[in-house]
Design a protein around this motif. Structure first.
Motif, PDB file in Angstrom:
ATOM      1  N   ASN A  66       0.919  -1.496  -0.025  1.00  0.00           N
ATOM      2  CA  ASN A  66       0.000   0.031   0.101  1.00  0.00           C
ATOM      3  C   ASN A  66       0.850   1.209  -0.030  1.00  0.00           C
ATOM      4  O   ASN A  66       0.451   2.359   0.437  1.00  0.00           O
ATOM      5  N   GLU A  67       2.056   1.073  -0.280  1.00  0.00           N
ATOM      6  CA  GLU A  67       3.189   2.295  -0.732  1.00  0.00           C
ATOM      7  C   GLU A  67       3.424   2.942   0.720  1.00  0.00           C
ATOM      8  O   GLU A  67       3.552   4.117   0.891  1.00  0.00           O
ATOM      9  N   LYS A  68       3.216   2.292   1.758  1.00  0.00           N
ATOM     10  CA  LYS A  68       3.749   2.596   3.166  1.00  0.00           C
ATOM     11  C   LYS A  68       4.908   1.669   3.429  1.00  0.00           C
ATOM     12  O   LYS A  68       5.340   0.570   2.892  1.00  0.00           O
ATOM     13  N   SER A  69       6.234   2.406   4.029  1.00  0.00           N
ATOM     14  CA  SER A  69       7.337   1.536   4.296  1.00  0.00           C
ATOM     15  C   SER A  69       7.585   1.883   5.748  1.00  0.00           C
ATOM     16  O   SER A  69       7.175   2.939   6.567  1.00  0.00           O
ATOM     17  N   LEU A  70       8.315   0.755   6.356  1.00  0.00           N
ATOM     18  CA  LEU A  70       8.879   1.102   7.768  1.00  0.00           C
ATOM     19  C   LEU A  70      10.667   1.371   7.591  1.00  0.00           C
ATOM     20  O   LEU A  70      11.134   0.708   6.729  1.00  0.00           O
ATOM     21  N   ILE A  71      11.068   2.345   8.194  1.00  0.00           N
ATOM     22  CA  ILE A  71      12.567   2.609   8.176  1.00  0.00           C
ATOM     23  C   ILE A  71      12.915   2.142   9.604  1.00  0.00           C
ATOM     24  O   ILE A  71      12.342   2.768  10.595  1.00  0.00           O
ATOM     25  N   LEU A 117       7.237   4.768  10.470  1.00  0.00           N
ATOM     26  CA  LEU A 117       6.271   4.509   9.428  1.00  0.00           C
ATOM     27  C   LEU A 117       6.370   5.718   8.560  1.00  0.00           C
ATOM     28  O   LEU A 117       6.127   6.886   9.203  1.00  0.00           O
ATOM     29  N   VAL A 118       6.420   5.530   7.072  1.00  0.00           N
ATOM     30  CA  VAL A 118       6.638   6.601   5.982  1.00  0.00           C
ATOM     31  C   VAL A 118       6.034   6.129   4.991  1.00  0.00           C
ATOM     32  O   VAL A 118       5.671   4.974   4.699  1.00  0.00           O
ATOM     33  N   ASP A 119       5.722   7.311   4.006  1.00  0.00           N
ATOM     34  CA  ASP A 119       5.158   6.788   2.608  1.00  0.00           C
ATOM     35  C   ASP A 119       6.336   6.464   1.871  1.00  0.00           C
ATOM     36  O   ASP A 119       7.594   6.893   2.022  1.00  0.00           O
ATOM     37  N   THR A 120       5.985   5.366   1.178  1.00  0.00           N
ATOM     38  CA  THR A 120       7.151   4.892   0.161  1.00  0.00           C
ATOM     39  C   THR A 120       7.373   5.902  -0.866  1.00  0.00           C
ATOM     40  O   THR A 120       6.659   6.397  -1.652  1.00  0.00           O
ATOM     41  N   ASP A 124      16.120   9.207  -0.979  1.00  0.00           N
ATOM     42  CA  ASP A 124      16.422  10.465  -0.616  1.00  0.00           C
ATOM     43  C   ASP A 124      15.396  11.486  -0.214  1.00  0.00           C
ATOM     44  O   ASP A 124      15.868  12.591   0.282  1.00  0.00           O
ATOM     45  N   GLU A 125      14.138  10.910  -0.582  1.00  0.00           N
ATOM     46  CA  GLU A 125      13.123  11.884   0.142  1.00  0.00           C
ATOM     47  C   GLU A 125      12.409  11.412   1.430  1.00  0.00           C
ATOM     48  O   GLU A 125      11.624  11.779   1.895  1.00  0.00           O
ATOM     49  N   MET A 126      12.904  10.150   1.745  1.00  0.00           N
ATOM     50  CA  MET A 126      12.397   9.836   3.220  1.00  0.00           C
ATOM     51  C   MET A 126      13.173  10.551   4.199  1.00  0.00           C
ATOM     52  O   MET A 126      14.367  10.669   4.103  1.00  0.00           O
ATOM     53  N   PRO A 127      12.290  10.736   5.331  1.00  0.00           N
ATOM     54  CA  PRO A 127      12.807  11.637   6.568  1.00  0.00           C
ATOM     55  C   PRO A 127      14.281  11.093   7.064  1.00  0.00           C
ATOM     56  O   PRO A 127      14.990  12.053   7.229  1.00  0.00           O
ATOM     57  N   ASP A 128      14.292   9.810   7.241  1.00  0.00           N
ATOM     58  CA  ASP A 128      15.440   9.402   7.856  1.00  0.00           C
ATOM     59  C   ASP A 128      16.831   9.034   7.058  1.00  0.00           C
ATOM     60  O   ASP A 128      17.846   8.781   7.402  1.00  0.00           O
TER      61      ASP A 128
END
Ligand SMILES: [Zn+2]
Length: 272
Positions: A66-71, A117-120, A124-128
């Motif tokens: 569902n276009e969600k990711s866990l970092i 939990l972030v949007d996929t 380089d656009e992911m916060p962490d």
């Protein structure tokens, strides 16, 4: 703290064990480890299948359909463990994912670590994951690219190798090992490192990280009950955590000293 070889080992295990499988429920015992409420985490992931498992620097990225990711960042003590359907889950995990297969993925000791939990999106656009340097094993990270980056830097070599904005994914264990491999003292100033030594440093970084990945890194927590890979590189360490023991090359006692706020391990005879 797990570095590239340890996270690669976990990643490869996760691809085998959870990719394509569906999350049924999520239990959270340590709320500070997650960046949303437990309810929001459950709502986002329950019923979703794992689409991919990737690594960037020392972080794991588990992406869902569902276009969600866990970092996930383990920091100092965190680790993950997979339990088959007939196995009881050990102790009290910080966060536990129960799969529709009745298998479980548990995260332990996430006191400093996190599961965000972030949007996929692009890494380089992911916060962490913004502001990280290149991956040392990226095919595009050539010797020329490394030499160019190194030429822009000053200061001692060991803290630089551990600087995540310089190169991503190398920490205390492998910076010590890489510097022993290329015979450089941890305190060597970048400006004094000759061209041939720079080439050797690049070569050591490549070969040593690949060997450590192939051997399962130095993590001491097995990933699952039939894991025979994790930690297999432990006995190959040349200097890290070998204070006072003889150098395998020359017999001189390995020394520890503080360099850049971290313990540097080195052979005072072999390294210059
Ligand atoms: Zn030595």
């Amino acid at each position: 703290m797990p570095e590239i070889p340890e996270i690669e080992t976990v990643k490869n295990h996760l691809i085998q064990k959870i990719q394509g499988k569906t999350v049924q429920s999520v239990l959270v015992n340590r709320h500070k480890a997650i960046n949303v409420t437990k309810e929001a985490l459950v709502q986002a992931l329950a019923g979703q299948a794992v689409a991919s498992v990737r690594r960037r620097a020392k972080q794991l990225i588990i992406s869902f359909t569902n276009e969600k990711s866990l970092i996930i960042h383990f920091m100092l003590e965190g680790y993950t463990r997979f339990f088959y359907s007939e196995e009881p889950v050990d102790g009290q995990p910080s966060v536990l994912f129960e799969l529709a297969t009745n298998e479980s993925l548990a995260f332990y000791k996430m006191n400093l670590g996190y599961i965000h939990l972030v949007d996929t999106t692009q890494f380089d656009e992911m916060p962490d994951l913004a502001d990280l340097g290149p991956e040392p094993l990226d095919p595009d990270f050539s010797a020329t690219a490394f030499l160019t980056l190194l030429g822009q830097r000053k200061g001692m070599i060991k803290p630089l190798l551990m600087d995540q904005q310089f190169i991503a994914g190398i920490g205390n264990v492998y910076s010590n090992e890489i510097l022993f491999c290329c015979r450089l003292l941890p305190t060597r100033k970048v400006g004094t490192i000759a061209d041939a030594e720079r080439q050797r440093l690049y070569h050591c970084m490549q070969t040593l990280l690949k060997q450590a990945i192939a051997a399962g890194g130095v993590y001491d927590e097995p990933f699952c009950s039939d894991d025979h890979l994790t930690g297999g590189y432990e006995n190959s360490l040349q200097v890290a955590y070998r204070t006072g023991q003889p150098c395998y090359t020359c017999g001189t006692a390995i020394i520890t000293s503080r360099v850049g706020g971290r313990n540097a391990f080195y052979c005072p005879h072999c390294q210059h």
